[in-house]
Write an enzyme that holds these catalytic residues in place. Structure first.
Site, PDB file in Angstrom:
ATOM      1  N   ASP A   7       0.868  -1.180   0.000  1.00  0.00           N
ATOM      2  CA  ASP A   7       0.000   0.000   0.000  1.00  0.00           C
ATOM      3  C   ASP A   7       0.903   1.228   0.000  1.00  0.00           C
ATOM      4  O   ASP A   7       2.098   1.141   0.294  1.00  0.00           O
ATOM      5  CB  ASP A   7      -0.896   0.000   1.252  1.00  0.00           C
ATOM      6  N   SER A   8       0.305   2.374  -0.297  1.00  0.00           N
ATOM      7  CA  SER A   8       1.069   3.616  -0.275  1.00  0.00           C
ATOM      8  C   SER A   8       1.512   3.966   1.155  1.00  0.00           C
ATOM      9  O   SER A   8       2.402   4.775   1.338  1.00  0.00           O
ATOM     10  CB  SER A   8       0.217   4.744  -0.836  1.00  0.00           C
ATOM     11  N   CYS A  71      -3.825  -0.964  -1.975  1.00  0.00           N
ATOM     12  CA  CYS A  71      -4.126   0.445  -2.250  1.00  0.00           C
ATOM     13  C   CYS A  71      -5.109   0.568  -3.423  1.00  0.00           C
ATOM     14  O   CYS A  71      -4.872   0.011  -4.504  1.00  0.00           O
ATOM     15  CB  CYS A  71      -2.808   1.128  -2.598  1.00  0.00           C
ATOM     16  N   CYS A 182     -11.016   3.463  -0.752  1.00  0.00           N
ATOM     17  CA  CYS A 182      -9.704   3.922  -0.299  1.00  0.00           C
ATOM     18  C   CYS A 182      -9.407   3.177   0.995  1.00  0.00           C
ATOM     19  O   CYS A 182     -10.297   3.031   1.841  1.00  0.00           O
ATOM     20  CB  CYS A 182      -9.726   5.427  -0.054  1.00  0.00           C
TER      21      CYS A 182
HETATM   22  N1  DGL Z   1      -3.924   3.917  -0.027  1.00  0.00           N
HETATM   23  C1  DGL Z   1      -4.561   4.940  -0.804  1.00  0.00           C
HETATM   24  C2  DGL Z   1      -5.799   4.353  -1.485  1.00  0.00           C
HETATM   25  O1  DGL Z   1      -6.338   3.346  -1.063  1.00  0.00           O
HETATM   26  C3  DGL Z   1      -4.924   6.145   0.025  1.00  0.00           C
HETATM   27  C4  DGL Z   1      -3.744   6.987   0.472  1.00  0.00           C
HETATM   28  C5  DGL Z   1      -2.982   7.605  -0.677  1.00  0.00           C
HETATM   29  O2  DGL Z   1      -3.456   8.559  -1.304  1.00  0.00           O
HETATM   30  O3  DGL Z   1      -1.903   7.108  -0.967  1.00  0.00           O
HETATM   31  O4  DGL Z   1      -6.245   4.884  -2.449  1.00  0.00           O
END
Ligand code: DGL
Length: 260
Positions: A7-8, A71, A182
């Protein structure tokens, strides 16, 4: 067998938690790119490049047998690329979430919320329409939800006001189902439920467990849990107890990620 999840940042830990609870014997490696979060306001090219770097790091260093893109933003842009370059099953969060939403909705009006990039990609819209062309879909980017969650403000007055400000418009359009597109948003689920108890909420961290179950993969391993992050993170510390338990956590250098 082992599962790689990336994930980010910390949001994907909502996916980690569900996967870890439901597949206790699987070895799970989680990579949170906390040095470069958020992805949700980046360009398509950057999101794909970052995603390739995270995915190949997990694949080459831990030999993972299956990869979950936790993500939503990365799933929206990089799923096809990662499927092409990796010789293992790659699973994104968009399809599982869309499948659950189609099952939940009675009036065929579905709301989708996510980062600016996820909504711009139209990924959920495309997936939902493929499953049922008759759906009426209302989308809305909710960029402030991410910093709110990272701050741990998930049920205070500011959280409630922000939820209302973003969601009322979708509720007024008559949606009966809302996809939390998200990874951070499941942490606001209780607040959303409290304000809009009649709405079916689709949490992709739960939807993905059902999706993996249906793939009938052999996920037995030693139950190892290993969390990697690319930088220290205040938000990570906020949610450590709630989402990670006592899993081993390690900081890795961003340059190691990029050099692969
Ligand atoms: N993990 C990102 C998502 O699910 C949210 C946080 C980001 O913008 O990196 O879209």
């Amino acid at each position: 067998m082992s599962i790689g999840i990336f994930d980010s940042g910390i949001g994907g830990l909502t996916v980690f938690k569900e996967v870890a609870e439901n597949f206790p014997k699987a070895d799970i490696y989680y990579l949170g790119d906390t040095a470069r979060v958020p992805y949700g306001n980046k360009s398509k090219e950057t999101i794909i490049r970052y995603s390739i770097e995270c995915a190949t790091y997990l694949y080459h260093n831990f030999n993972v047998d299956v990869l979950i893109i936790a993500c939503n933003t990365a799933s929206s842009y990089a799923l096809d690329t990662l499927k092409k370059i990796l010789p293992i099953p790659v699973i994104g969060v968009v399809k599982p979430g869309a499948q659950v939403a189609v099952r939940y909705t009675k009036n065929k009006k579905v709301g989708v919320i996510g980062t600016v990039a996820t909504i711009r990609s139209g990924s959920y819209q495309q997936e939902l329409k493929q499953l049922n062309p008759d759906l009426e879909i209302h989308q809305k980017p909710c960029p402030l939800f991410v910093p709110l969650v990272e701050e741990g403000w998930i049920d205070n007055e500011i959280a409630k006001l922000t939820v209302k400000e973003y969601l009322q418009e979708l509720i007024d359009k008559g949606i009966d189902t809302l996809i939390l597109g998200c990874t951070h948003y499941p942490l606001l689920k209780n607040t959303i439920k409290e304000l809009y108890p009649h709405i079916n909420i689709v949490d992709s961290s739960i939807a993905i467990v059902e999706y993996i179950n249906n793939l009938k993969l052999d996920l037995n391993g030693n139950g190892k849990r290993h969390i990697l992050i690319t930088d220290e993170s205040h938000a990570f510390d906020n949610f450590r107890k709630l989402l990670i338990g006592d899993a081993k956590t390690e900081k890795i250098e961003l340059s190691d990620l990029c050099s692969l």
